[in-house]
Enzyme design. Structure first.
Site, PDB file in Angstrom:
ATOM      1  CG  HIS A  64      -2.098  -1.022   0.966  1.00 51.51           C
ATOM      2  ND1 HIS A  64      -3.343  -0.711   0.468  1.00 51.51           N
ATOM      3  CD2 HIS A  64      -2.098  -2.364   1.170  1.00 51.51           C
ATOM      4  CE1 HIS A  64      -4.075  -1.826   0.395  1.00 51.51           C
ATOM      5  NE2 HIS A  64      -3.344  -2.840   0.810  1.00 51.51           N
ATOM      6  CB  THR A  65       4.399   1.964  -0.362  1.00 49.75           C
ATOM      7  OG1 THR A  65       4.719   0.750  -1.052  1.00 49.75           O
ATOM      8  CG2 THR A  65       4.648   1.783   1.123  1.00 49.75           C
ATOM      9  N   GLY A  78      -7.681 -14.561  -6.804  1.00 57.36           N
ATOM     10  CA  GLY A  78      -8.030 -14.206  -5.430  1.00 57.36           C
ATOM     11  C   GLY A  78      -6.922 -14.494  -4.444  1.00 57.36           C
ATOM     12  CG  LEU A 112       0.002 -14.892  -5.703  1.00 56.57           C
ATOM     13  CD1 LEU A 112       0.312 -16.376  -5.911  1.00 56.57           C
ATOM     14  CD2 LEU A 112       1.110 -14.227  -4.911  1.00 56.57           C
ATOM     15  CB  SER A 113      -0.634  -9.545  -9.912  1.00 60.47           C
ATOM     16  OG  SER A 113      -0.390  -8.687  -8.869  1.00 60.47           O
ATOM     17  CB  SER A 130      -6.673  -8.729 -12.212  1.00 62.64           C
ATOM     18  OG  SER A 130      -7.161  -7.613 -12.867  1.00 62.64           O
ATOM     19  CD  GLU A 175      -6.805  -4.167 -12.323  1.00 66.90           C
ATOM     20  OE1 GLU A 175      -7.921  -4.111 -11.792  1.00 66.90           O
ATOM     21  OE2 GLU A 175      -6.171  -5.250 -12.456  1.00 66.90           O
ATOM     22  CG  ASP A 206      -0.435  -5.603  -8.358  1.00 64.20           C
ATOM     23  OD1 ASP A 206       0.468  -5.501  -7.507  1.00 64.20           O
ATOM     24  OD2 ASP A 206      -1.638  -5.730  -8.071  1.00 64.20           O
ATOM     25  CE1 TYR A 233      -4.913  -2.166  -2.912  1.00 69.45           C
ATOM     26  CE2 TYR A 233      -6.224  -0.475  -3.978  1.00 69.45           C
ATOM     27  CZ  TYR A 233      -4.999  -1.052  -3.717  1.00 69.45           C
ATOM     28  OH  TYR A 233      -3.861  -0.498  -4.250  1.00 69.45           O
TER      29      TYR A 233
HETATM   30  C1  GLA Z   1      -2.836  -4.678  -4.760  1.00 67.63           C
HETATM   31  C2  GLA Z   1      -2.791  -3.483  -5.702  1.00 67.63           C
HETATM   32  C3  GLA Z   1      -1.409  -2.850  -5.714  1.00 67.63           C
HETATM   33  C4  GLA Z   1      -0.900  -2.565  -4.306  1.00 67.63           C
HETATM   34  C5  GLA Z   1      -1.104  -3.770  -3.403  1.00 67.63           C
HETATM   35  C6  GLA Z   1      -0.792  -3.448  -1.965  1.00 67.63           C
HETATM   36  O1  GLA Z   1      -2.020  -5.693  -5.243  1.00 67.63           O
HETATM   37  O2  GLA Z   1      -3.142  -3.865  -7.007  1.00 67.63           O
HETATM   38  O3  GLA Z   1      -1.429  -1.670  -6.486  1.00 67.63           O
HETATM   39  O4  GLA Z   1      -1.514  -1.412  -3.772  1.00 67.63           O
HETATM   40  O5  GLA Z   1      -2.412  -4.284  -3.463  1.00 67.63           O
HETATM   41  O6  GLA Z   1       0.545  -3.171  -1.814  1.00 67.63           O
END
Ligand code: GLA
Length: 350
Positions: A17-18, A101, A104-105, A107, A139, A151, A200
């Site tokens: 979340h940075t 879900g 691990l990205s 999407s 997104e 991501d 989120y």
């Molecule tokens: C998800 C979001 C990212 C990031 C993380 C938390 O993966 O897609 O942009 O904010 O959460 O670090």
């Protein structure tokens, strides 16, 4: 004509979340991946076949996002049209080993793979970074998830077996080698979550409120002592801000520790990051706290939840020599957990 592109899943080693608060992140590409075969078609029809997500679906280019698994595909094709890489719809066939879900990205991998396939069809030289920025737009603006850029950058740019120290404010990055003595094991908690479920977005809104209080766009750049000194601030916003500022510093320290070969120091920073996500950012859940705590108890140098939060995976830095035994013990103690992948420096490109 059709083109097939494979994009990896990603794990974030530290820095959560940075990436929408002006800070650094340290993701790495995984071996689990997603492949898309794209064949353009004239007209606005889209056909998506993906057994892993739910079979086959027909959509149209001007469809609004519908909370459906195919939304990232539709959004990516719309973006490819906007960028001039395609003129019309497409037939897409998707296979994936990235669990959905899991944080691990999958999407981001889907959107980036489609945009790269469209780039190939068009013979365009649009850069990987520009693809990542376009994928984030899908997104944010089409699907409605207010995510940062981590991501998409990791999935579009990072190579397997090494980490990417990314300044999300400038998109400058450098490759960080991982220790050959240790492996970064990714373990799924067995609890899934969706970025679209609103939690989120709630954190993003709190960060936006904190930005207004501190009159900055970059919460990560605030000095932790200055945050503590401010008394006239909602205590929740204060904790959210503290997480952003301290987490950013932990990423910088983690990069230094890895570059200096100080694995124990790196492990301690992972542990600190998890505590901050649990106590200040409130994005962990009890079964994941227990998994992280046992991962360390059973011998990992460090462990933490990875990704957006509220479920998904942990990542643990484990000495290669004890990895198998460590894993067997951890999975026996947590029956819902399962091993997904490991980032291993021994497979890094030389
Ligand atoms: C998800 C979001 C990212 C990031 C993380 C938390 O993966 O897609 O942009 O904010 O959460 O670090």
């Amino acid at each position: 004509m059709s083109i097939t592109i494979t994009a990896p899943g990603r794990v974030n080693l530290i820095g959560e979340h940075t990436d929408y608060n002006g800070g650094w992140v340290l993701p790495a590409a995984l071996a689990v991946s997603l492949s898309v075969t794209l064949a353009p078609r004239s007209g606005d029809q889209i056909s998506v076949t993906a057994d892993v997500f739910g079979g086959q679906v027909r959509r149209r280019l001007n469809d609004a996002a519908a909370g459906h698994w195919s939304d990232p595909a539709v959004g990516a094709l719309r973006e490819a049209n906007t960028l001039g890489l395609l003129t019309g719809g497409a037939d897409l066939s998707i296979t994936s080993t990235i669990p959905a879900g899991s944080g691990l990205s999958s999407s981001a991998a889907l959107i980036v793979a489609i945009l790269k396939a469209a780039r190939g069809i068009a013979g365009s030289d649009i850069s990987d970074t520009a693809i990542a920025v376009a994928a984030r737009r899908v997104e944010n603006d089409y699907i409605g998830v207010p995510c940062g850029i981590m991501d998409q950058m990791a999935v579009a740019v990072a190579a397997p077996g090494e980490a990417m120290a990314l300044d999300t404010a400038t998109l400058d990055y450098r490759v960080v080698s991982l220790p050959r003595s240790h492996s970064m094991a990714v373990i799924h908690s067995g609890h899934t979550r969706q970025l679209t479920d609103g939690r989120y977005a709630a954190r993003k809104e709190e960060c936006d409120a904190a930005k207004a209080v501190f009159a900055t766009n970059d919460l990560c750049q605030l000095i932790p002592e200055e945050i503590e000194a401010l008394v006239r601030i909602d205590p929740v916003l204060k904790r959210r801000t503290r997480h952003c500022a301290t987490e950013h510093r932990r990423v910088l320290a983690a990069v230094e520790a890895l570059e200096a070969g100080h694995i124990d120091g790196f492990g301690q920073l992972m542990i600190g990051s998890h505590a901050s996500m649990r106590d200040d950012f409130d994005i962990t859940i009890p079964p994941i706290d227990a998994l992280v705590s046992d991962a360390v108890q059973f011998g990992a140098a460090g462990a933490r939840m990875t990704g957006g939060g509220f479920g998904g995976c942990i990542v643990a830095c484990v000495e290669c020599g004890i990895r198998e035994e460590w894993q067997a013990q951890l999975l026996a103690a947590h029956p819902r957990a399962r091993f997904i992948d490991a980032v291993d420096a021994r497979i890094a490109p030389s």
